[in-house]
Design an enzyme around this catalytic site. Structure first.
Site, PDB file in Angstrom:
ATOM      1  N   SER A  88      62.876 -58.021  33.282  1.00 25.30           N
ATOM      2  CA  SER A  88      62.607 -59.133  33.866  1.00 25.30           C
ATOM      3  C   SER A  88      62.819 -60.398  33.212  1.00 25.30           C
ATOM      4  CB  SER A  88      60.894 -59.179  34.339  1.00 25.30           C
ATOM      5  OG  SER A  88      60.417 -59.160  33.105  1.00 25.30           O
TER       6      SER A  88
ATOM      7  N   LYS B  69      51.792 -63.260  35.372  1.00 28.44           N
ATOM      8  CA  LYS B  69      52.871 -64.325  35.008  1.00 28.44           C
ATOM      9  C   LYS B  69      52.584 -65.623  35.476  1.00 28.44           C
ATOM     10  CE  LYS B  69      56.166 -60.510  34.510  1.00 28.44           C
ATOM     11  NZ  LYS B  69      57.483 -59.961  35.004  1.00 28.44           N
TER      12      LYS B  69
END
Length: 798
Positions: free
Chosen positions: A669, A712
């Site tokens: 990611s 996140k």
């Protein structure tokens, strides 16, 4: 003696020269040999072979055999016979002739060496001395002297080896030893070993006899003591331990199968003595102590349970709703409802363990806590077999015994910290405990009786679900407990943590602390997904206030304003990200997932004059290295359309670095962040200071979905970012983000890297590649990561 003789293979027992013994015969060929023996044909060749071989071939026979004279033979029925033989001498097998009835062998005398040497005579005398030491009878010693004096050294070795109880392999060694000196040495060694074994066996037998005598004496004394106490009327009306256990078994509410086992053990206890009686008593005590049919009265008022949960914990709506659903089913179901198996997964400090206590208090059930961190023995779950000294049931039944109810709230704390060792896999043992189709008859190794666990409300807690075996994870109903927002932390600190700390430090309950003060502590002194560090900081404030109040009795507590808090807590540990946003081109903010919540990581790039060398640092894993190379390949392919000089690598070296080099990092990611940082560097356009991003980037520039979106986004919100770039296919994960956070953010959903660059890059140019080489580096941002903590940039896509 003829040179060709009938062959008699010996499977068990070893025939040595000088022996006279009977040999049972059962094999077909051997019986045919015995039947064909005539009066004048009384010699056979006895040869050894491995007893493990069922049908021996010629290669399985020993090369040295013994010629034996058959003195007598007896037939026993149609299939068996016994022959009495006298072993004459060793011979060597020259050839074996195979026939349908029985085999014959050509033999020649085996020549021995060193049979008349001085050393052989000395060894023979040493062997006689050893034999004299073990013979105490004078008549036997005289007979031995007379017999051994007539034997040569080699014959003496054979005679002693035949007399001593030796393993068959050892006697075969003596048979094959043609060197008389070596044969004598080997027999001396074997004789000493046999004597040592005999002495040890005699010692053990003597100790066993002494222990048995002691046990019998103790049993007699106990019976006498019991009679004396009964006459004196002492004790519990003369009731001994066996009578107490019998009474407890009769009064206990036991299932029929368990009662039968208890009554059987009571009968065994009547005749048991010593350690066995203690083992049986301990087992019976466990039977009567376990809550086979005892249940705690659970509250049925759903609204009251909901109010109690809300009073103890802020947020956690999914967990609370699942608990209320379970209690509603239990209330409406006339039949016995099965227990619920929940798994609360999230970073430390978000209230997973304390929530279980709140569930127990709200539902009126007792709480049984089983800590699984570091457990690596399967017997910790299932217990030990009763054959072991000090055996006990496992932690599951032990917890139920303590709470005295079969329907408690059982916390399996830190289930992801289970280990695995040579003692077994405790995670595999939990499969039966946490399977609703099996746990109604859970069997502990110690009890060996089925116990019903289906009414237990299991709540497992974990930080990292990836550490769980797939089979165990499949049995859990997983509820993600992610980090709190700033406003949620303020509410938790004001309504829960602050009153608790005031009570623990003996301060007045009404001592106020404002929301602004809590925000200051959260922003500058904590960097976590939960509230554990916040609780510690509030405790530090309370200790300082308590010290001042204790020194100035009667004075009112000080006002906790910003200046006062900074004096108590010291300088801020974490700096506001907004104060560090003046970054050059080539630096981009990415979002990472860690076992303790989300975090922000920067990807820094720079260029210097060179010949196209690429350096990647920051303790990155293979996946992140591949992401960097894929990003560079895409930019080189589309250099002209992105406004990048397509010959930049011919004149420059590139360096990609991710700070916090002491922390291992890996995961796909970070691909989007690396794309953006490199594009910013090579185009000279800075990344907007309010942008953070996450996502996997393919070689074609597509933005692929990733996991951990909620953690996140919350980390980015805590750090002060206002624009978040996410993969478009993660749009479904936005529902998990609190509405208050979504309202503060500009969330951009991107399908490909061009959309990412449009949203991330500003129009502020810092010049072409290499123009900023002489600029001072921006101040490093503090991400709050500790060395030794592995950062997983990626979690499985939702």
């Amino acid at each position: 003696m003829p040179e060709t003789l009938p062959l008699l293979p010996l499977r068990r027992g070893v025939l040595l020269p000088g022996m006279v013994t009977s040999i049972p015969v059962g094999r077909r060929r051997s019986r045919d040999l015995v039947e064909h023996l005539r009066e004048g044909d009384r010699f056979v060749v006895a040869v050894q072979y491995d007893a493990r071989v069922e049908s021996p071939a010629i290669a399985d026979l020993q090369p040295i055999a013994v010629v034996a004279k058959v003195r007598d033979k007896r037939l026993r029925g149609a299939k068996n016979a016994v022959i009495l033989v006298e072993a004459i001498s060793r011979v060597e097998l020259e050839a074996v002739h195979v026939s349908e009835a029985f085999h014959t062998a050509e033999v020649s005398p085996a020549e021995t060496q060193n049979g008349e040497t001085v050393e052989a005579a000395a060894l023979a005398e040493s062997l006689r001395d050893l034999v004299r030491e073990v013979i105490s009878d004078d008549g036997s010693r005289e007979a031995l002297e007379q017999a051994s004096s007539e034997l040569k050294p080699g014959g003496l070795a054979d005679r002693v080896a035949a007399m001593v109880d030796l393993p068959a392999e050892a006697k075969v060694e003596v048979l094959l030893a043609l060197d008389v000196e070596l044969r004598l040495r080997r027999v001396v060694e074997l004789f000493k070993e046999a004597r040592a074994r005999a002495e040890l066996q005699e010692k053990i037998s003597s100790e066993v006899r002494r222990d048995v005598s002691k046990t019998q004496r103790e049993a007699l004394l106990r019976q006498q003591l019991k009679a004396i106490r009964k006459e004196l009327g002492e004790g519990d009306d003369g009731e001994d331990e066996a009578d107490k256990l019998r009474r407890r078994v009769e009064e206990a509410d036991l299932p029929e199968e368990v009662r039968k086992v208890a009554e059987r053990e009571l009968r065994r206890l009547d005749g048991a003595q010593g350690p066995e009686a203690g083992v049986i008593r301990n087992y019976l005590e466990w039977i009567v102590d376990l809550p086979w049919n005892q249940r705690a009265e659970a509250r049925q008022d759903i609204d009251a349970i909901a109010a109690a949960l809300d009073a103890d914990h802020h947020g956690l709506d999914d967990v609370k709703r699942r608990i209320l659903e379970h209690m509603a089913v239990l209330k409406l179901s006339k039949a016995k409802a099965r227990g619920t198996i929940l798994a609360l997964a999230g970073p430390p400090g978000v209230g997973k363990t304390s929530l279980a206590q709140s569930v127990a208090d709200a539902t009126g059930r007792p709480l049984a806590r089983v800590s699984l961190g570091g457990v690596r023995d399967e017997a910790e779950i299932r217990g030990h077999r009763r054959t072991y000294v000090g055996a006990l049931p496992g932690r599951i039944l032990n917890a139920l015994r303590k709470v005295e109810a079969k329907n408690p709230v059982m916390v399996l704390d830190e289930i992801d910290k289970l280990g695995r060792g040579w003692q077994g896999d405790p995670g595999a043992a939990l499969l039966e405990v946490l399977d609703p189709e099996q746990n109604h008859a859970f069997t502990d190794h110690y009890m060996e009786l089925p116990f019903d666990l289906s009414e237990v409300l299991f709540i497992a807690t974990a930080n990292d679900l990836s550490a769980l075996p797939p089979a165990l994870r499949d049995r859990l109903e997983i509820i993600e407990v992610t980090g709190y927002t700033l406003e949620e932390k303020v509410a938790i600190g004001r309504d829960h943590l602050w009153p608790k700390q005031l009570d623990q430090h003996g301060l007045e309950p009404g001592l106020p602390i404002g929301d602004d003060a809590l925000r200051l502590i959260i922003a500058e002194y904590t960097r976590e997904a939960g509230v554990r560090q916040l609780s510690r900081e509030l405790a530090k404030v309370c200790r300082s206030v308590a010290l001042e109040v204790a020194r100035t009795e009667g004075a009112s507590p000080p006002e906790l304003d910003e200046a006062r808090l900074r004096t108590i807590l010291g300088r801020p540990r974490f700096l506001e990200e907004r104060a560090e946003r003046d970054r050059p081109a080539g630096v981009a903010a990415g979002l990472a997932w860690t076992p303790v919540g989300g975090d922000v990581l920067y990807v820094e790039t720079t260029a210097m004059k060179g010949k196209g060398k690429i350096e990647i640092t920051g303790q990155l894993g293979d996946v992140m290295n591949e992401s960097a190379r894929a990003a560079l390949a895409y930019l080189r392919t589309h250099a002209l359309s992105l406004g990048i000089d397509d010959t930049f690598l011919e004149r420059h070296d590139l360096h990609i670095h991710v700070p916090a080099g002491g922390v291992p990092k890996d995961g796909p990611s970070a691909g989007v962040t690396m794309f953006t940082a490199l594009a910013s560097l090579l185009s000279g356009r800075r990344v907007r200071p309010d942008v953070a991003m996450t996502g996997e980037a393919s070689l074609r520039g597509r933005v692929l979905p990733v996991g951990g979106i909620k953690s996140k986004v919350l980390a980015a919100h805590r750090a002060g970012f206002t624009r978040i770039i996410l993969p478009a296919r993660n749009e479904r994960d936005l529902d998990d983000i609190p509405a208050t956070v979504r309202d503060d953010l500009d969330i951009v959903l991107a399908h490909d890297m061009r959309q990412v660059l449009e949203a991330a890059l500003s129009d502020d140019h810092r010049g072409d590649v290499g123009d900023h080489e002489g600029e001072s580096a921006p101040e490093a941002s503090h991400t709050g990561l500790a060395e030794g903590v592995t950062v997983a940039i990626e979690t499985p896509a939702a």
